[in-house]
Design a protein around this motif. Structure first.
Motif, PDB file in Angstrom:
ATOM      1  N   MET A  36      -7.143 -30.586  75.737  1.00  7.06           N
ATOM      2  CA  MET A  36      -6.005 -30.593  76.645  1.00  7.06           C
ATOM      3  C   MET A  36      -4.708 -30.315  75.895  1.00  7.06           C
ATOM      4  SD  MET A  36      -6.807 -33.745  79.275  1.00  7.06           S
ATOM      5  CE  MET A  36      -5.201 -33.514  80.052  1.00  7.06           C
ATOM      6  N   SER A  37      -4.608 -30.845  74.685  1.00  8.72           N
ATOM      7  CA  SER A  37      -3.391 -30.660  73.897  1.00  8.72           C
ATOM      8  C   SER A  37      -3.212 -29.213  73.476  1.00  8.72           C
ATOM      9  CB  SER A  37      -3.423 -31.561  72.659  1.00  8.72           C
ATOM     10  OG  SER A  37      -3.382 -32.927  73.030  1.00  8.72           O
ATOM     11  N   VAL A  38      -4.265 -28.581  72.950  1.00 10.62           N
ATOM     12  CA  VAL A  38      -4.112 -27.190  72.535  1.00 10.62           C
ATOM     13  C   VAL A  38      -3.952 -26.275  73.736  1.00 10.62           C
ATOM     14  CG1 VAL A  38      -5.201 -27.430  70.274  1.00 10.62           C
ATOM     15  CG2 VAL A  38      -6.627 -26.955  72.269  1.00 10.62           C
ATOM     16  N   MET A  39      -4.613 -26.605  74.839  1.00  7.32           N
ATOM     17  CA  MET A  39      -4.449 -25.807  76.054  1.00  7.32           C
ATOM     18  C   MET A  39      -2.984 -25.764  76.481  1.00  7.32           C
ATOM     19  SD  MET A  39      -5.934 -26.581  79.903  1.00  7.32           S
ATOM     20  CE  MET A  39      -4.865 -28.016  80.100  1.00  7.32           C
ATOM     21  N   ASP A  61      -4.115 -15.367  75.879  1.00  4.26           N
ATOM     22  CA  ASP A  61      -5.572 -15.240  75.819  1.00  4.26           C
ATOM     23  C   ASP A  61      -6.211 -16.552  75.361  1.00  4.26           C
ATOM     24  OD1 ASP A  61      -5.740 -12.621  76.690  1.00  4.26           O
ATOM     25  OD2 ASP A  61      -5.698 -11.765  74.674  1.00  4.26           O
ATOM     26  N   ILE A  62      -5.702 -17.105  74.269  1.00  2.00           N
ATOM     27  CA  ILE A  62      -6.319 -18.318  73.728  1.00  2.00           C
ATOM     28  C   ILE A  62      -5.979 -19.525  74.589  1.00  2.00           C
ATOM     29  CG2 ILE A  62      -4.414 -18.715  72.098  1.00  2.00           C
ATOM     30  CD1 ILE A  62      -6.405 -19.942  70.183  1.00  2.00           C
ATOM     31  N   ILE A  67      -8.487 -23.522  78.643  1.00  2.00           N
ATOM     32  CA  ILE A  67      -8.739 -24.117  79.963  1.00  2.00           C
ATOM     33  C   ILE A  67     -10.243 -24.253  80.176  1.00  2.00           C
ATOM     34  CG2 ILE A  67      -8.460 -23.861  82.459  1.00  2.00           C
ATOM     35  CD1 ILE A  67      -5.920 -22.281  81.945  1.00  2.00           C
ATOM     36  N   GLY A  68     -10.979 -23.208  79.776  1.00  2.00           N
ATOM     37  CA  GLY A  68     -12.437 -23.254  79.890  1.00  2.00           C
ATOM     38  C   GLY A  68     -13.050 -24.325  79.020  1.00  2.00           C
ATOM     39  N   HIS A  69     -12.449 -24.576  77.838  1.00  2.00           N
ATOM     40  CA  HIS A  69     -12.972 -25.629  76.964  1.00  2.00           C
ATOM     41  C   HIS A  69     -12.759 -27.007  77.584  1.00  2.00           C
ATOM     42  CE1 HIS A  69     -12.689 -22.937  73.106  1.00  2.00           C
ATOM     43  NE2 HIS A  69     -13.453 -22.426  74.059  1.00  2.00           N
ATOM     44  N   VAL A  70     -11.606 -27.182  78.219  1.00  2.20           N
ATOM     45  CA  VAL A  70     -11.351 -28.445  78.921  1.00  2.20           C
ATOM     46  C   VAL A  70     -12.392 -28.651  80.017  1.00  2.20           C
ATOM     47  CG1 VAL A  70      -9.733 -29.656  80.440  1.00  2.20           C
ATOM     48  CG2 VAL A  70      -8.878 -28.486  78.392  1.00  2.20           C
ATOM     49  N   GLU A  71     -12.696 -27.585  80.755  1.00  2.00           N
ATOM     50  CA  GLU A  71     -13.699 -27.680  81.814  1.00  2.00           C
ATOM     51  C   GLU A  71     -15.069 -28.037  81.246  1.00  2.00           C
ATOM     52  OE1 GLU A  71     -15.195 -25.109  85.687  1.00  2.00           O
ATOM     53  OE2 GLU A  71     -14.673 -24.013  83.857  1.00  2.00           O
ATOM     54  N   SER A 139       2.289 -35.158  77.159  1.00  2.00           N
ATOM     55  CA  SER A 139       2.818 -33.865  76.735  1.00  2.00           C
ATOM     56  C   SER A 139       3.527 -33.943  75.379  1.00  2.00           C
ATOM     57  CB  SER A 139       3.795 -33.322  77.782  1.00  2.00           C
ATOM     58  OG  SER A 139       4.884 -34.211  77.963  1.00  2.00           O
ATOM     59  N   ALA A 140       3.724 -35.165  74.871  1.00  2.00           N
ATOM     60  CA  ALA A 140       4.293 -35.311  73.533  1.00  2.00           C
ATOM     61  C   ALA A 140       3.380 -34.702  72.473  1.00  2.00           C
ATOM     62  CB  ALA A 140       4.544 -36.786  73.218  1.00  2.00           C
ATOM     63  N   TYR A 141       2.104 -34.481  72.816  1.00  2.00           N
ATOM     64  CA  TYR A 141       1.171 -33.860  71.872  1.00  2.00           C
ATOM     65  C   TYR A 141       1.389 -32.364  71.742  1.00  2.00           C
ATOM     66  CZ  TYR A 141      -1.565 -38.215  72.458  1.00  2.00           C
ATOM     67  OH  TYR A 141      -1.987 -39.515  72.496  1.00  2.00           O
ATOM     68  N   THR A 142       2.183 -31.753  72.603  1.00  2.00           N
ATOM     69  CA  THR A 142       2.336 -30.301  72.627  1.00  2.00           C
ATOM     70  C   THR A 142       3.540 -29.848  71.815  1.00  2.00           C
ATOM     71  OG1 THR A 142       3.710 -30.247  74.617  1.00  2.00           O
ATOM     72  CG2 THR A 142       1.336 -30.259  74.944  1.00  2.00           C
ATOM     73  N   ILE A 143       3.432 -28.666  71.234  1.00  2.00           N
ATOM     74  CA  ILE A 143       4.516 -28.066  70.462  1.00  2.00           C
ATOM     75  C   ILE A 143       4.720 -26.634  70.941  1.00  2.00           C
ATOM     76  CG2 ILE A 143       5.269 -27.270  68.185  1.00  2.00           C
ATOM     77  CD1 ILE A 143       5.346 -30.280  68.450  1.00  2.00           C
ATOM     78  N   ALA A 144       5.911 -26.352  71.413  1.00  2.00           N
ATOM     79  CA  ALA A 144       6.285 -24.989  71.813  1.00  2.00           C
ATOM     80  C   ALA A 144       7.775 -24.846  71.545  1.00  2.00           C
ATOM     81  CB  ALA A 144       5.962 -24.737  73.276  1.00  2.00           C
ATOM     82  N   SER A 145       8.117 -24.440  70.321  1.00  2.00           N
ATOM     83  CA  SER A 145       9.499 -24.487  69.848  1.00  2.00           C
ATOM     84  C   SER A 145      10.295 -23.222  70.112  1.00  2.00           C
ATOM     85  CB  SER A 145       9.512 -24.765  68.345  1.00  2.00           C
ATOM     86  OG  SER A 145       9.025 -23.622  67.632  1.00  2.00           O
TER      87      SER A 145
END
Length: 293
Positions: A36-39, A61-62, A67-71, A139-145
């Motif tokens: 979920m974090s990398v997604m 793409d990744i 999303i498929g990995h979460v599923e 969402s604190a696990y996410t990084i998008a700077s």
């Protein structure tokens, strides 16, 4: 826009129910380094990308793949929580649903044995957006700077930590179905680590970003005399033997030096001045009550 097709990215079928391992598997679904974090990290990096289109398309793409990995993981966890096979239903009918999941044990036995009670109480024998001890995903696990080099370096870390945890989980189960799915995720993490390393190299070759990051901040504004010093802030000098303590720096802009006993800044002892007594902090000397009115 996303379109879901009914077929999974890879099958997620365990040999048998295992609610204890379902709890453990939650870590790589909703933990800090889970899917979920990398997604969410990749999707927001892609949506916010202002760089060349090839980078945005690659990130999306990744992100969509994840999303498929979460599923896959959510489905696997739900299946690990299902009741026993049909041929055991007659025996299981005398027990509770949770007892069936545990192969005939009582609800109390299941909880004591380590099953996540939220899998039953909250999710009705389904997966949860949380880690292996029940902490909700954040969402604190996410990084998008917005800086692709900074983000891609984080992505290498995320894929490395994720692969590490999946590898540990692989060794915690003998279920061939679970191991098969984990082997797929391990292989994709191998690809993704290499993918981000390749993207970092290409980003630098394209001249879009380089070390030190961000590269467009004027280095003349840095305190240059300490920019390439390795400071030995612990007992022993073994760290002096490393590449980080001698020779040219990787950015090609400086030379590493080793400082065994970093000097203290003697002009500042960190003392603070008194503040308004109406903040009711403890002052260096008694304050008359009237001063705090």
């Amino acid at each position: 826009m996303f379109f879901r097709q009914k077929q999974m990215a890879y099958h997620a079928k365990p040999e048998r129910p295992d609610p204890i391992f379902a709890k453990q598997l939650q870590e790589v679904l909703g933990g800090q380094w889970g899917e979920m974090s990398v997604m969410m990290t990749y999707l927001f990096q892609g949506w916010n990308c202002r760089g060349p289109e090839k980078y945005k398309d690659m990130i999306m793409d990744i992100g969509t793949e994840e999303i498929g990995h979460v599923e896959m993981l959510a489905t696997m966890i739900a299946r690990l929580l299902e009741t026993s096979p049909v041929e055991q239903q007659e025996d299981m009918a005398r027990n509770s649903v949770i007892g069936a999941v545990m192969g005939g044990a009582r609800v109390e036995d299941a909880i004591v044995a380590g099953m996540n009670p939220q899998h039953y109480i909250v999710a009705g024998l389904g997966s949860r957006p949380s880690d292996s001890i029940g902490n909700p995903w954040t969402s604190a696990y996410t990084i998008a700077s917005g800086n692709l080099l900074a983000d891609f370096r984080f992505n290498v870390t995320a894929e490395s930590q994720g692969r590490l945890q999946v590898a540990r989980l692989y060794n915690m189960t003998n279920d061939t179905g679970v191991r098969d799915m984990l082997s797929y995720l391990l292989a994709r993490d191998t690809m993704h680590q290499n993918q981000w390393l390749a993207a970092i190299k290409e980003l630098e070759e394209d001249g879009l970003e380089m070390t030190p990051c961000p590269s467009n901040f004027p280095q003349n504004l840095e305190k240059s005399e300490v920019a390439y010093q390795f400071l030995n802030h612990s007992e022993g000098t073994e760290s002096e033997q490393g590449r980080w303590a001698q020779g040219p720096a990787p950015d090609g802009k400086g030379t590493f030096t080793y400082v065994d006993r970093p000097p203290a800044f003697t002009e500042d002892e960190g003392l603070l001045n008194p503040v308004d007594p109406r903040t009711y902090g403890t002052p260096p000397a008694p304050v008359p009550p009237a001063a705090a009115e």
